[in-house]
Structure formats: C-alpha cells, structure tokens
Design an enzyme around this catalytic site. Structure first.
Site, short mmCIF file in Angstrom:
data_model
loop_
_atom_site.label_atom_id
_atom_site.label_comp_id
_atom_site.label_asym_id
_atom_site.label_seq_id
_atom_site.Cartn_x
_atom_site.Cartn_y
_atom_site.Cartn_z
N ALA A 91 49.90 -30.17 -6.88
CA ALA A 91 49.37 -30.93 -8.02
C ALA A 91 50.44 -31.86 -8.59
O ALA A 91 50.12 -32.96 -9.05
CB ALA A 91 48.85 -29.98 -9.10
N GLY B 206 50.44 -34.70 -6.26
CA GLY B 206 49.09 -35.26 -6.29
C GLY B 206 48.82 -36.06 -7.55
O GLY B 206 48.10 -37.07 -7.52
N ASP B 207 49.39 -35.64 -8.67
CA ASP B 207 49.25 -36.36 -9.93
C ASP B 207 49.81 -37.78 -9.77
O ASP B 207 49.18 -38.76 -10.19
CB ASP B 207 49.99 -35.62 -11.04
CG ASP B 207 50.02 -36.37 -12.35
OD1 ASP B 207 48.94 -36.64 -12.90
OD2 ASP B 207 51.12 -36.70 -12.83
N ALA B 208 50.95 -37.90 -9.13
CA ALA B 208 51.57 -39.22 -8.92
C ALA B 208 50.76 -40.08 -7.96
O ALA B 208 50.56 -41.27 -8.21
CB ALA B 208 53.00 -39.03 -8.40
N GLU C 26 47.64 -41.26 -9.70
CA GLU C 26 48.02 -42.31 -10.67
C GLU C 26 48.26 -43.65 -9.97
O GLU C 26 47.82 -44.69 -10.46
CB GLU C 26 49.27 -41.87 -11.43
CG GLU C 26 49.75 -42.87 -12.45
CD GLU C 26 49.14 -42.71 -13.83
OE1 GLU C 26 49.12 -43.70 -14.57
OE2 GLU C 26 48.68 -41.60 -14.16
#
Length: 147
Positions: free
Chosen positions: A29, A32-34, A37
């Site tokens: 995560a 994955g967040d980056a 985004e």
C-alpha cells in the site's frame, strides 16, 4: 520492446529484490499510494494548465479514501482471483493510523486498493494499474451522471 517502469528502475539503479509476494500488504500500500497518486495527477493535468492549487484540490478529491472506495466498487467485478486476494489482504491489514477525514471502512478499502496497485506495479504490470484506475474512474463518472 518497452520495459515496465519497475524493470527500468531496477535495472538502471541496480536494485535487487522487489518481489511483490515478499512484502506485507501495508508495504504494498505504501508504494501503491504513490503509484495511484501519479496516475491521478496525470489525469488531472490532462485537463489543461491551471494553478497548482487547483491541481492539488482536484487530485486530492480523487485520491481520498472515499473516492478510492468508489473506485474499488467499480473495479471489483473486473478483478481476477489473485488481484482480489491482494486487495483483501490490504483491506484486512491492521494499520497503526486512520485518516482524519475517512471512516474506518473507507480507509481500509482504500488501503486494499493501494495494496493492489503496489502489487501490480512491483509485478511490472503498469498496464493493469492504469486499466483498473481508468475503469474505476470512468464508471464512477457514469454513475454520477446517472444520478
């Protein structure tokens, strides 16, 4: 043949490891967040030149937990068994924090989406990342227009 982004990063920077199956759901995560985004910011910038503040407001509204929950609900029917398992591992992970402006359920679902994006990225499957985000956002827009 064009290389995946992760392959290019690993080769050019001489990195070893990065096997997606060797990381915890929260580590997936994290990356994955980056990735999520970057895709969303690219979509926002495609609308044309505007102030950075407007870019930020638009992209923030698209990456918040409730928006990622809506994306998941739209992509769920398109996930294969492996992808659903990764999503569920992320969703069920116990994080040490909760977003300030999100319900616990939305935050956990968003963590599942981010874990899935991180997994697919590390696997070298940016095409699938982009496909799923595109499906999720397009279906979300269609549903909004139907209301």
């Amino acid at each position: 043949m064009e290389q995946s982004l992760i392959t290019k990063i690993k080769e050019e920077l001489h990195l070893s490891g990065l096997d997606p199956k060797s990381y915890s759901p929260l580590a997936l995560a994290y990356i994955g967040d980056a990735i999520y985004e970057i895709v969303v910011r690219t979509i926002v910038m495609s609308a044309g030149n505007m102030s950075v503040n407007k870019y930020h407001k638009k992209s923030s509204s698209m990456v918040k937990a409730s928006a990622q929950t809506a994306v998941f609900e739209n992509i769920e029917p398109y996930l294969n068994d492996e992808e659903m398992a990764v999503y569920k591992r992320g969703r069920n992970s116990k994080s040490g924090s909760v977003a300030k402006h999100a319900s616990v359920l939305d935050y956990r679902k968003a963590t599942g989406v981010e874990a899935l994006m991180g997994y697919l990225f590390l696997k070298g499957n940016m095409d699938r990342v982009i496909e799923l985000i595109g499906i999720g956002l397009e279906l979300g827009e269609e549903k909004e227009n139907e209301s």
